[in-house]
Design a protein around this motif. Structure first.
Motif, PDB file in Angstrom:
ATOM      1  N   UNK A   1       0.828  -1.214   0.000  1.00  0.00           N
ATOM      2  CA  UNK A   1       0.000   0.000   0.000  1.00  0.00           C
ATOM      3  C   UNK A   1       0.858   1.258   0.000  1.00  0.00           C
ATOM      4  N   UNK A   2       1.922   1.264   0.797  1.00  0.00           N
ATOM      5  CA  UNK A   2       2.748   2.471   0.904  1.00  0.00           C
ATOM      6  C   UNK A   2       3.532   2.708  -0.381  1.00  0.00           C
ATOM      7  N   UNK A   3       3.936   1.655  -1.068  1.00  0.00           N
ATOM      8  CA  UNK A   3       4.603   1.799  -2.364  1.00  0.00           C
ATOM      9  C   UNK A   3       3.660   2.465  -3.357  1.00  0.00           C
ATOM     10  N   UNK A   4       2.439   1.963  -3.418  1.00  0.00           N
ATOM     11  CA  UNK A   4       1.454   2.510  -4.358  1.00  0.00           C
ATOM     12  C   UNK A   4       1.169   3.974  -4.065  1.00  0.00           C
ATOM     13  N   UNK A   5       0.892   4.288  -2.800  1.00  0.00           N
ATOM     14  CA  UNK A   5       0.460   5.641  -2.442  1.00  0.00           C
ATOM     15  C   UNK A   5       1.577   6.665  -2.609  1.00  0.00           C
TER      16      UNK A   5
ATOM     17  N   UNK B   1      -0.049  15.620   3.251  1.00  0.00           N
ATOM     18  CA  UNK B   1       0.174  14.347   2.562  1.00  0.00           C
ATOM     19  C   UNK B   1       1.362  13.621   3.192  1.00  0.00           C
ATOM     20  N   UNK B   2       2.391  14.371   3.529  1.00  0.00           N
ATOM     21  CA  UNK B   2       3.577  13.769   4.126  1.00  0.00           C
ATOM     22  C   UNK B   2       3.271  13.138   5.477  1.00  0.00           C
TER      23      UNK B   2
ATOM     24  N   UNK C   1      -5.022   5.273   5.189  1.00  0.00           N
ATOM     25  CA  UNK C   1      -4.439   6.553   4.795  1.00  0.00           C
ATOM     26  C   UNK C   1      -3.954   6.512   3.355  1.00  0.00           C
ATOM     27  N   UNK C   2      -3.342   5.403   2.969  1.00  0.00           N
ATOM     28  CA  UNK C   2      -2.880   5.259   1.583  1.00  0.00           C
ATOM     29  C   UNK C   2      -4.053   5.334   0.613  1.00  0.00           C
TER      30      UNK C   2
ATOM     31  N   UNK D   1      -6.586   0.064  -8.457  1.00  0.00           N
ATOM     32  CA  UNK D   1      -5.549   0.768  -7.694  1.00  0.00           C
ATOM     33  C   UNK D   1      -4.786  -0.197  -6.799  1.00  0.00           C
ATOM     34  N   UNK D   2      -5.436  -1.291  -6.410  1.00  0.00           N
ATOM     35  CA  UNK D   2      -4.756  -2.343  -5.658  1.00  0.00           C
ATOM     36  C   UNK D   2      -4.737  -2.160  -4.158  1.00  0.00           C
ATOM     37  N   UNK D   3      -5.404  -1.126  -3.636  1.00  0.00           N
ATOM     38  CA  UNK D   3      -5.339  -0.868  -2.192  1.00  0.00           C
ATOM     39  C   UNK D   3      -6.536  -1.454  -1.448  1.00  0.00           C
ATOM     40  N   UNK D   4      -7.707  -1.438  -2.070  1.00  0.00           N
ATOM     41  CA  UNK D   4      -8.911  -1.933  -1.404  1.00  0.00           C
ATOM     42  C   UNK D   4      -8.793  -3.375  -0.957  1.00  0.00           C
ATOM     43  N   UNK D   5      -8.253  -4.237  -1.807  1.00  0.00           N
ATOM     44  CA  UNK D   5      -8.113  -5.642  -1.435  1.00  0.00           C
ATOM     45  C   UNK D   5      -7.102  -5.814  -0.308  1.00  0.00           C
TER      46      UNK D   5
END
Length: 697
Positions: A324-328, A355-356, A424-425, A438-442
């Motif tokens: 998740x953190x890589x994507x965001x 954002x930071x 947060x991501x 986006x790949x985050x929900x799953x």
């Protein structure tokens, strides 16, 4: 066993890890103050990197591992996960002897699977690894044929502890195994549905055997919870045996490739050999025997083995947050919004303070969690191997109790950190983050299970606080034997420590990692003292031990367990950063330690003021330290996630690809998604209601 440190050259790293594609992230990559490849070695070895690359190359080239765009039906999810599980297992990427040589390889194999599909990773772990490990750790030589059958995939196992009406309270389990001396058999029985074993991963459709935890009863006496290896289904037909009622729990919020199941036993007869009685059991006559004189020692040794599930979940949490953190962060470097007055250029949202602070502390947390999970996973594997070969030392019971206390605190911390970080991501990616592509929900849904299985988080924390409360009264008499893993070091000179107030009054001092470590030592000792005094005062009012502990949970025991775990994680992170040999990487790691430590401590600001450690406006400097640490980490953020990131094939996110071309990938996904550009089959319903239905209203 300690693995010898290897010297790794830049050429070796470049040969193993390909260059990242040029694109929208180039400007940030040029800002990096360290070698992103070399940063991997803070938790990797050449061996683990090679193994993961080998597994990923296999997956990417195999048609069975091709990602589907649209969601599948539940049975399809179960089916594809099972086929992938056997395909991976049959490749034998990691023989057992290699694990003995380097336990990190085991974690690397698991991570490689999790980066692709968490359901597959969980099924492999449950069906083969945990089942086999439980037999090796608790069984005897006459059980080893089952290990051989698992190794050949002739059978598949699962791990059955939780019951419908009992989970974290292991001593309250109601499944019984009554020994019948005349027949040399156990009769396993579930009194009702509330006593059914449930949430058992891999049991719903596939498992042929289960490690079942049941109350051992012999000669009318209950000897407590013991383990049994129990056949459930005929391996040739997958039909349940008479006396076994087994089924699937159905669709879940996430992890639907894993077939979680339930089982009930109706006076199910098992041979005496079904008992995994290495740590204690009955002889042929039904008399109880154990190598431990003290029953608590037996329970402590068993807890050390049981901690394996929670240790494994720590790694799982770090995997989810990592992706998740890589994507965001990659998307935040690409996404541009607004900008300074009179400027035609928009600003990447990664530059904005809000954002930071929503993302970068979780980037620091990802490194802290990843490093810690690899270390404690390796430790637990070594302890398991030592137990299997019979080389455990005299401290095995104490180590087991401490491992239980630590894992009962850190598993919740990791689960909640991933939960909050992933959310947060998701939000930091705006509306596009809501797309499945986006790949985050799953990731969010799959991680949700980590907050409840292997012990619901809040209840688990009670296990830790109970252990710590038993330690407080003898804090001046503690030895290394009481804390083989060193987690009680915060109690050294605790009474003198608690007389201190904060000696720092500048932002720079609150950014010094050693100072943050000292603050955590005070905080942990203070919370233990306050909790112990709260329990004592409630007992003085006439409350029983049970109600005194119950009424001291909120703001006391729960916080105590959390800060105890956070203190241990932060200390390990700091120690690892200091010892890392590459100077440029070390400097960045120390910035991450500052960000992680100050971010955590800021959440406990009220406690510091209540305890008198912070006074006046010194807390404002701690908050300023968090913000400054974010700004110092920001230029290296893309390189830091590049070091963490799996291949794009595994990341599976239109927003987080390594080339930074988020909008091109988004456009391609939207235009090619099945059915996105076609008229629906039910178009006539729309036409009817638009054209005909209004006239009839």
């Amino acid at each position: 066993m300690e693995v010898r440190k290897e010297k790794v050259t830049d050429e070796q790293l470049k040969e193993l890890i390909p260059d990242l594609p040029s694109g929208q992230l180039d400007n940030y990559r040029k800002l990096a103050s360290f070698d992103w490849r070399r940063m991997k070695l803070v938790y990797e070895t050449l061996g683990t990197i090679k193994l993961k690359q080998k597994i990923w190359e296999f997956m990417e080239g195999h048609p069975l591992f091709k990602h589907a765009e649209a969601s599948k039906l539940l049975d399809e999810e179960r089916h594809i996960a099972t086929k992938r599980m056997y395909t991976i297992f049959n490749e034998t990427f990691l023989p057992f002897e290699k694990i003995v040589e380097d336990p990190k390889l085991f974690q690397a194999e698991t991570e490689a699977m999790f980066m692709f599909d968490s359901s597959v990773a969980v099924k492999v772990s449950l069906t083969f690894r945990m089942f086999s490990n439980a037999i090796q750790g608790n069984g005897r030589s006459h059980h080893y044929h089952l290990i051989e059958d698992v190794a050949k995939a002739k059978i598949g196992g699962c791990f059955a502890l939780t019951e419908v009406s009992h989970g974290s309270n292991a001593k309250g389990m109601r499944t019984t195994a009554t020994y019948i001396p005349e027949k040399k058999q156990f009769v396993m029985h579930s009194a009702d549905f509330e006593a059914a074993k449930c949430w058992v991963g891999a049991m719903g459709k596939c498992a042929t055997h289960a490690i079942v935890y049941a109350m051992l009863i012999s000669k009318g006496k209950n000897h407590g919870l013991h383990t049994f290896v129990v056949p459930l289904r005929d391996p040739k037909t997958l039909k349940p045996y008479p006396g076994v009622i087994v089924g699937d729990l159905g669709e879940k919020v996430g992890l639907n490739g894993v077939d979680n199941g339930f089982v009930m036993f109706n006076n199910y007869h098992l041979p005496k050999e079904a008992a995994l009685d290495k740590l204690g059991g009955v002889d042929d006559n039904g008399d109880y025997k154990t190598p431990f004189r003290d029953p608590n020692k037996r329970f402590g040794a068993a807890l050390g083995i049981l901690s394996g599930g929670r240790v494994h979940i720590m790694s799982i949490c770090s995997h989810y947050l990592l992706k998740a953190i890589v994507i965001a962060i990659r998307y935040s470097a690409v996404r541009k919004q607004f900008g300074p007055e009179n400027s035609t250029e928009e600003t990447p949202v990664l530059e904005y303070q809000q954002q930071q602070i929503r993302l970068l502390p979780y980037l620091a947390a990802t490194y802290a969690m990843k490093i810690f999970a690899v270390w404690i996973g390796e430790l637990h594997i070594n302890l398991t191997i030592n137990n299997i070969v019979g080389s455990s030392d005299d401290n095995s019971a104490e180590r087991g109790m401490e491992m239980h206390a630590l894992s009962s605190a850190i598993k919740p911390i990791f689960g909640w950190t991933s939960r909050d970080g992933i959310q947060n991501c998701r939000e930091c990616c705006g509306g596009h983050g809501y797309l499945k592509a986006a790949g985050i929900g799953e990731l969010r849904n799959d991680n949700d299970a980590n907050c409840t299985y292997e012990g619901e988080n809040s209840l688990l924390l009670q296990q830790t606080s109970n252990w710590l409360l038993n330690v407080w009264g003898r804090r001046d008499k503690l030895t290394e034997r009481d804390s083989p893993l060193g987690s009680l070091a915060f109690l050294n000179n605790a009474d003198q420590l608690l007389k201190e107030t904060c000696a720092w009054n500048t932002v720079e001092q609150f950014m010094e990692p050693a100072n943050l470590i000292h603050m955590y030592k005070w905080l942990t000792a203070y919370m233990l003292k306050m909790t112990a005094e709260k329990v004592a005062s409630l007992k003085a009012e006439g409350k029983t031990n049970f109600w005194a502990k119950n009424d001291s949970q909120s703001f006391n025991a729960v916080t105590l367990s959390v800060v105890y775990g956070e203190n241990y994680i932060l200390n390990h992170f700091y120690k690892t950063a200091l010892e890392y040999e590459d100077e440029k990487c070390r400097n960045v790691l120390l910035k991450l330690v500052t960000l992680y430590g100050s971010f955590l401590l800021e959440k406990h600001m009220a406690t510091f003021y209540i305890g008198g450690y912070l006074q006046g406006d010194t807390g404002a400097n701690l908050r300023a330290a968090v913000l400054r640490a974010c700004s110092q980490v920001a230029p290296d953020a893309i390189a830091l996630v590049d070091s963490l990131a799996p291949p794009d094939f595994c990341l599976k996110s239109v927003l987080g690809m390594s080339d930074g071309e988020a909008y091109k990938h988004l456009q391609n996904n939207v235009l090619t998604y099945p059915g996105s550009m076609t008229r629906p089959e039910w178009w006539r319903d729309v036409v009817y209601w638009q054209s005909y239905a209004p006239s009839k209203l």
